[in-house]
Write a protein that holds these residues in place. Structure first.
Motif, PDB file in Angstrom:
ATOM      1  N   VAL A  32       3.730   5.591  -5.337  1.00 55.87           N
ATOM      2  CA  VAL A  32       3.289   5.813  -7.162  1.00 55.87           C
ATOM      3  C   VAL A  32       3.544   6.822  -7.546  1.00 55.87           C
ATOM      4  CG1 VAL A  32       3.485   4.313  -9.027  1.00 55.87           C
ATOM      5  CG2 VAL A  32       4.593   3.776  -7.804  1.00 55.87           C
ATOM      6  N   GLU A  33       1.829   6.378  -6.632  1.00 57.87           N
ATOM      7  CA  GLU A  33       0.966   7.422  -7.198  1.00 57.87           C
ATOM      8  C   GLU A  33       1.262   8.555  -7.417  1.00 57.87           C
ATOM      9  OE1 GLU A  33      -3.848   8.068  -6.268  1.00 57.87           O
ATOM     10  OE2 GLU A  33      -2.750   6.648  -5.816  1.00 57.87           O
ATOM     11  N   GLU A  34       1.545   8.906  -6.045  1.00 57.14           N
ATOM     12  CA  GLU A  34       1.804  10.986  -5.684  1.00 57.14           C
ATOM     13  C   GLU A  34       3.184  11.024  -5.950  1.00 57.14           C
ATOM     14  OE1 GLU A  34       0.327  12.585  -3.379  1.00 57.14           O
ATOM     15  OE2 GLU A  34      -1.018  11.399  -3.419  1.00 57.14           O
ATOM     16  N   ILE A  57       4.255  11.142 -13.517  1.00 57.16           N
ATOM     17  CA  ILE A  57       3.393  12.052 -13.085  1.00 57.16           C
ATOM     18  C   ILE A  57       3.233  13.031 -14.896  1.00 57.16           C
ATOM     19  CG2 ILE A  57       2.266  13.736 -12.273  1.00 57.16           C
ATOM     20  CD1 ILE A  57       3.056  12.684  -9.576  1.00 57.16           C
ATOM     21  N   ASP A 111       2.351   1.171  -3.572  1.00 56.89           N
ATOM     22  CA  ASP A 111       1.354   1.882  -4.526  1.00 56.89           C
ATOM     23  C   ASP A 111       1.005   3.752  -4.070  1.00 56.89           C
ATOM     24  OD1 ASP A 111       1.243  -0.414  -5.612  1.00 56.89           O
ATOM     25  OD2 ASP A 111      -0.745  -0.512  -4.803  1.00 56.89           O
ATOM     26  N   ILE A 112       1.153   4.368  -3.259  1.00 56.63           N
ATOM     27  CA  ILE A 112       1.060   5.814  -2.608  1.00 56.63           C
ATOM     28  C   ILE A 112       2.385   6.533  -3.390  1.00 56.63           C
ATOM     29  CG2 ILE A 112       0.866   7.398  -0.725  1.00 56.63           C
ATOM     30  CD1 ILE A 112      -0.295   4.989   0.649  1.00 56.63           C
ATOM     31  N   SER A 121       7.600  14.930 -13.192  1.00 55.05           N
ATOM     32  CA  SER A 121       6.799  14.823 -12.245  1.00 55.05           C
ATOM     33  C   SER A 121       6.931  15.975 -10.830  1.00 55.05           C
ATOM     34  CB  SER A 121       6.950  13.563 -11.232  1.00 55.05           C
ATOM     35  OG  SER A 121       7.205  12.140 -12.221  1.00 55.05           O
ATOM     36  N   GLU A 136       0.902  -0.760   0.127  1.00 54.43           N
ATOM     37  CA  GLU A 136       0.005  -0.217  -0.022  1.00 54.43           C
ATOM     38  C   GLU A 136       1.043   0.887   0.034  1.00 54.43           C
ATOM     39  OE1 GLU A 136      -3.909  -0.589   1.577  1.00 54.43           O
ATOM     40  OE2 GLU A 136      -2.562  -1.264   3.463  1.00 54.43           O
ATOM     41  N   LYS A 165       2.875  17.950 -10.179  1.00 55.65           N
ATOM     42  CA  LYS A 165       2.919  18.566  -8.643  1.00 55.65           C
ATOM     43  C   LYS A 165       3.367  19.856  -7.942  1.00 55.65           C
ATOM     44  CE  LYS A 165       4.605  15.811  -5.197  1.00 55.65           C
ATOM     45  NZ  LYS A 165       2.593  15.173  -4.877  1.00 55.65           N
TER      46      LYS A 165
END
Length: 558
Positions: free
Chosen positions: A433-435, A439, A430-431, A545, A427, A549
């Motif tokens: 990678v997503e954040e 990007i 995954d956070i 990325s 988890e 952001k």
């Protein structure tokens, strides 16, 4: 709690000072171990083990390395009689393992006990009778002389039936409820039994001093043991055994101080199972020795498996905070603890340390079959950047810059706090990678081309709202040139370009990972990560990325 006035200290101090044990720093060698799981432990279960379960438990005890195993009270129960006969008749007792059986000082019980031992290669016959003031006055209503006579009669009967029975027998005597017995009387009754048995160097006798009910602080028990050790007859031919219970929560401390005081042998159970609060926990005792650099002579290299088998066979649970064996005993949720552990582990790798000195971890979890991943660093809303960064590095090969670790740490803690749960490593990954990783919105990176002249002329192709644009720029390196091109072409402003890169070795072949941090006009630092087979492309993706952001944050504010 006014009823405290009805309690008195029901134990007895030795008649002379017995404090030599206090001068010793630690236990220098493992005691003889005797597991009583199959007797004391089994009788304390809500649902006692079946014959098949007891046989499996016996085999586990042998595998762990116990050389003495109490298998029951064969004259008191047909189930225990059958269990003992099965062990003997099916030749399940290894040559180097001694079984132990329990008997009261009554002739018909002693006779049946020896009948049950026919064919045993070696056995300890354990005789006991209660000696405490409370037992003498309230239960048996007998004088001291009469209590001694019970013990002496039993000792003579053991000697008689052993002579008539084929086998190799060793005798053991316990003044049951020793801790509530006057010490001089306990000595008298033990010496009276020893005078009957006349132990020799080739046929030693075990005198077992049980804290049947733990009644005192541990230093008192140690003084009692030392006095007995100093004054027992035939001491050189006596094995002094301890059998602590845990009524006061001090079973382990009683055992350790008792060993310092002259104890040579421990009777206990795995994980402390037993009547009331239980027997002394042999797993804890053994691994306490291990933590001091002493070989415990028992094998707990796969403690999770042992605990799982124990839970299945006994239907008991190993508590999550049980020393060494509990699922959470090595876990660190606190941010400061995680940071210290992570730094300590790195220090150990860099210095190739001879001795284990990692902060907050008494022993190396891997020595008892635990894993660093998932066992040590556990992530929730209390966790810190050090632990989160350590977890990403150990499991996914991502070595974040220190400033980025802090930034990501707050992100993870906020997610955990919002979900009100612990986050698993996958988890957290995954956070991340997503954040942070690759990007592509609102500005998507397509490609770049550059010339390596004095100012690294660069053309960057991007896609904004389905429209492809080419942006040019120059700088003192390729990444600097691309950064300048994007600031000009996208009309954005940032400073203090931070950069780090490394190979991504864990599960990713020849991929490279780059981290880029930029500081917006308001002082906020935005981080991005890029992953690609090409190190330069990964750097560009990390920059995109971070910029995405920053731009997304500005759009959200507006």
């Amino acid at each position: 709690m006014k009823n405290f006035e009805k309690y008195s200290r029901g134990y007895f101090m030795p008649p002379v000072k017995s404090m030599k044990w206090a001068e010793k720093e630690y236990i220098t060698e493992a005691p003889m171990w005797c597991s009583v799981d199959l007797r004391d432990g089994n009788q304390a279960l809500v649902i006692p083990m079946s014959l098949e379960e007891k046989l499996e438990f016996f085999q586990i005890l042998v595998k762990i390395g116990f050389k003495e195993i109490e298998v029951g009270f064969p004259a008191a129960s047909e189930t225990e009689y059958a269990f003992l006969r099965t062990l003997i008749e099916q030749d399940l007792i290894p040559d180097d393992v001694t079984i132990q059986v329990l008997t009261q000082s009554r002739e018909h019980i002693i006779k049946k006990t020896f009948e049950s031992l026919q064919g045993a290669k070696k056995a300890v016959v354990h005789l006991y009778n209660s000696t405490s003031v409370a037992q003498r006055e309230q239960v048996f209503k007998k004088s001291k002389e009469e209590i001694i006579d019970i013990a002496v009669t039993g000792a003579k009967l053991l000697k008689k039936y052993a002579a008539e029975t084929e086998g190799n027998f060793q005798f053991q005597y316990s003044p049951e409820s020793f801790t509530g017995t006057e010490i001089e009387f306990a000595l008298d009754i033990c010496n009276s039994v020893l005078d009957v048995w006349q132990p020799t160097a080739d046929n030693k006798v075990i005198i077992n001093l049980p804290a049947t009910v733990s009644m005192s602080m541990s230093h008192v028990y140690a003084s009692q043991i030392e006095y007995m050790s100093d004054h027992l007859s035939h001491r050189e031919n006596v094995i002094l055994s301890l059998h602590p219970h845990n009524d006061r929560g001090s079973g382990v401390a009683d055992a350790e101080l008792g060993l310092l005081a002259g104890g040579q042998r421990i009777e206990g159970t795995l994980f402390g199972n037993g009547e009331r609060t239980g027997n002394v926990d042999i797993v804890t005792l053994a691994l306490n020795l291990y933590s001091h650099g002493v070989n415990p002579e028992l094998n707990f290299e796969n403690l999770p498996e042992i605990a799982a088998i124990y839970e299945r066979l006994t239907r008991m649970k190993v508590d999550e905070r049980q020393p060494y064996a509990g699922k959470l005993v090595f876990a660190a949720f606190s941010g400061s603890h995680q940071d210290a552990i992570a730094k300590g582990m790195k220090w150990r790798e860099e210095k190739d340390c001879e001795h284990w000195t990692v902060p907050y971890l008494l022993i190396d979890p891997k020595d008892i079959g635990r894993e660093y991943e998932g066992d040590i660093i556990r992530i929730n809303s209390q966790s810190g950047k050090g632990g989160i960064g350590y977890l990403l590095e150990q499991q996914y090969g991502l070595d974040l810059p220190a400033q980025m670790r802090e930034n990501f740490g707050y992100t993870v803690k906020n997610v955990s706090d919002r979900l009100h749960k612990e986050l698993m490593p996958k988890e957290i990954y995954d956070i991340f990678v997503e954040e942070y990783v690759n990007i592509q919105a609102p500005v998507e990176f397509i490609k770049y081309r550059s010339t390596e002249n004095d100012d690294f002329q660069t053309v960057v192709s991007v896609r904004i709202k389905d429209e492809v644009q080419e942006i040019t720029g120059a700088g003192n390196g390729r990444l600097d040139a691309i950064s300048n091109a994007l600031q000009t072409g996208l009309n954005i402003d940032y400073t203090n370009l931070l950069y780090k890169e490394h190979a991504l070795a864990i599960g990713s072949g020849s991929q490279a990972v780059s981290y880029v941090g930029i500081t917006a006009a308001d002082g906020t630092v935005y981080w991005g990560c890029g992953i690609d087979v090409d190190i330069m492309t990964s750097s560009v993706k990390a920059l995109f990325s971070a910029i995405n952001k920053m731009m997304s944050s500005a759009d959200a504010s507006n």
